[in-house]
Design a protein around this motif. Structure first.
Motif, PDB file in Angstrom:
ATOM      1  N   CYS A   1       0.786  -1.125   0.092  1.00 50.95           N
ATOM      2  CA  CYS A   1       0.056  -0.039   0.214  1.00 50.95           C
ATOM      3  C   CYS A   1       0.784   1.380   0.061  1.00 50.95           C
ATOM      4  N   GLN A   2       2.109   1.074   0.501  1.00 49.47           N
ATOM      5  CA  GLN A   2       2.813   2.338   0.647  1.00 49.47           C
ATOM      6  C   GLN A   2       2.495   3.380   1.596  1.00 49.47           C
TER       7      GLN A   2
ATOM      8  N   CYS B   1      -0.532  -2.109   5.105  1.00 48.38           N
ATOM      9  CA  CYS B   1      -0.800  -3.842   4.636  1.00 48.38           C
ATOM     10  C   CYS B   1       0.060  -4.546   5.547  1.00 48.38           C
ATOM     11  N   GLY B   2       1.553  -4.032   5.795  1.00 57.63           N
ATOM     12  CA  GLY B   2       2.376  -4.673   6.420  1.00 57.63           C
ATOM     13  C   GLY B   2       3.138  -5.407   5.407  1.00 57.63           C
TER      14      GLY B   2
ATOM     15  N   CYS C   1       5.886  -4.427   3.718  1.00 61.46           N
ATOM     16  CA  CYS C   1       7.202  -3.905   3.618  1.00 61.46           C
ATOM     17  C   CYS C   1       7.790  -4.030   4.985  1.00 61.46           C
TER      18      CYS C   1
ATOM     19  N   CYS D   1       7.847   1.672   4.543  1.00 55.40           N
ATOM     20  CA  CYS D   1       7.169   2.760   3.972  1.00 55.40           C
ATOM     21  C   CYS D   1       6.843   4.129   4.795  1.00 55.40           C
TER      22      CYS D   1
HETATM   23  S1  FES Z   1       3.564  -1.014   1.846  1.00 55.52           S
HETATM   24 FE1  FES Z   1       1.824  -1.333   3.089  1.00 55.52          FE
HETATM   25  S2  FES Z   1       2.696  -0.823   5.002  1.00 55.52           S
HETATM   26 FE2  FES Z   1       4.213  -0.438   3.841  1.00 55.52          FE
END
Ligand code: FES
Length: 319
Positions: A37-38, A42-43, A45, A77
């Motif tokens: 998701c950046q 979402c976790g 990264c 992120c």
């Molecule tokens: S890309 Fe989703 S939490 Fe970092």
């Protein structure tokens, strides 16, 4: 000030600009850093900070829990280096298909439900991805948006389901696409994808255009002859937004290991909740994999709900 970031896995070192996150710096330098998701939701990264200090920007507690933070995990992120740092990213990166930038032409577009367009594009070369990953589409005019394919990897045509928002810049460009128009695809990205490497039964929860990646995951699983139990629940406020209702119902009629249920939330009994409905079909989720795709609020509430039923294997695709 700028800081040095060392990535032992890639044997590389890059500079993070002032205020830049680890992920933003890595992507700017062209590293295939795992991410989704950046936005700290979402976790995907989640990484290990081996050395140095970072400032963590706001993020969802579901993406990085307090005990994980205490263990030295960060979300790349959301992590802005405040000193030189050494970072180790998740091992899963090696299993993801390579990121490509390719041209594609529109071969079909039509409305499949109110405010939802089905877009079929033919890439100049087959696009590899894992079901559940997403692709960036750059529309004529240079606007880029992310969508998860509903189709299978390496298929001749890639299918997207796109929600059209009144007044949205990308929405109006999508609604104007004609057969033969050129667009650009870049991807795949994200690791909220189904690998099928564990033999667990699968619960898939979808809302809105989250039905697209769930279709891709379920189609791929069934086509491979996998016999694990699969349960799909599709949620919508109105019946007309259950645009894959017939598709999943017919699929379930042909595959004994697939169960499908659609839920119109506006018509739910006042005492019923998604949790009670799912719990009436599956009493506990301790050994299940759960994939949730849909708007952020839906994914957050469903994640809480499946955790409450004992599940600790959750992949979330929120948008
Ligand atoms: S890309 Fe989703 S939490 Fe970092």
């Amino acid at each position: 000030m700028a800081h040095l970031i060392l990535f032992p896995q890639a044997a590389s070192a890059i500079i993070a600009l002032p205020g830049e996150t680890i992920l933003a710096a890595a992507l700017r330098e062209g590293l295939a850093y795992p991410h989704g998701c950046q936005r700290g939701r979402c976790g995907s990264c989640k990484s290990r900070l081996l050395q140095g200090k970072v400032e963590m920007l706001a993020h969802s507690p579901f993406a990085l829990e307090a005990p994980e933070r205490n263990e030295g995990l960060v979300l790349a992120c959301r992590a802005v280096p405040t000193s030189d740092v050494t970072v180790y990213w998740p091992d899963a990166v090696g299993a993801l298909p390579p990121v490509l930038a390719i041209d594609a032409i529109v071969v079909a577009r039509h409305e499949i439900a109110p405010q939802i367009q089905r877009l079929l594009v033919r890439p100049s070369q087959p696009l590899s991805f894992l079901p559940g990953q997403y692709v960036n589409i750059t529309l004529p005019g240079g606007v880029t948006r992310s969508y998860s394919p509903a189709s299978q990897p390496m298929a001749q045509d890639v299918e997207f389901h796109i929600r059209v928002v009144a007044g949205g810049q990308a929405s109006s460009l999508v609604a104007e696409l004609s057969i033969g128009d050129r667009i650009q695809l870049a991807g795949p990205f994200g690791d909220a994808c189904f690998r099928g490497d564990q033999d667990r039964p699968l619960l898939a929860l979808a809302a809105s255009t989250g039905q697209a990646p769930i279709k891709s995951i379920v189609d791929g699983l069934l086509a491979s002859g996998d016999q694990r139990a699969v349960r799909v629940f599709a949620f919508a406020r109105e019946t007309q937004h259950l645009y894959l209702d017939r598709y999943f119902a017919e699929l379930a009629a042909r595959h004994s290991n697939l169960g499908y249920r659609s839920i119109v939330t506006r018509a739910m009994h006042k005492d019923a909740t998604p949790q009670t409905l799912i719990a009436s079909c599956i009493s506990q989720l301790r050994n299940w994999s759960v994939h949730i795709a849909g708007p952020a609020g839906f994914v957050t509430s469903m994640s809480e709900m499946v955790r409450g039923l004992g599940c600790d294997d959750i992949l979330a695709d929120r948008f």
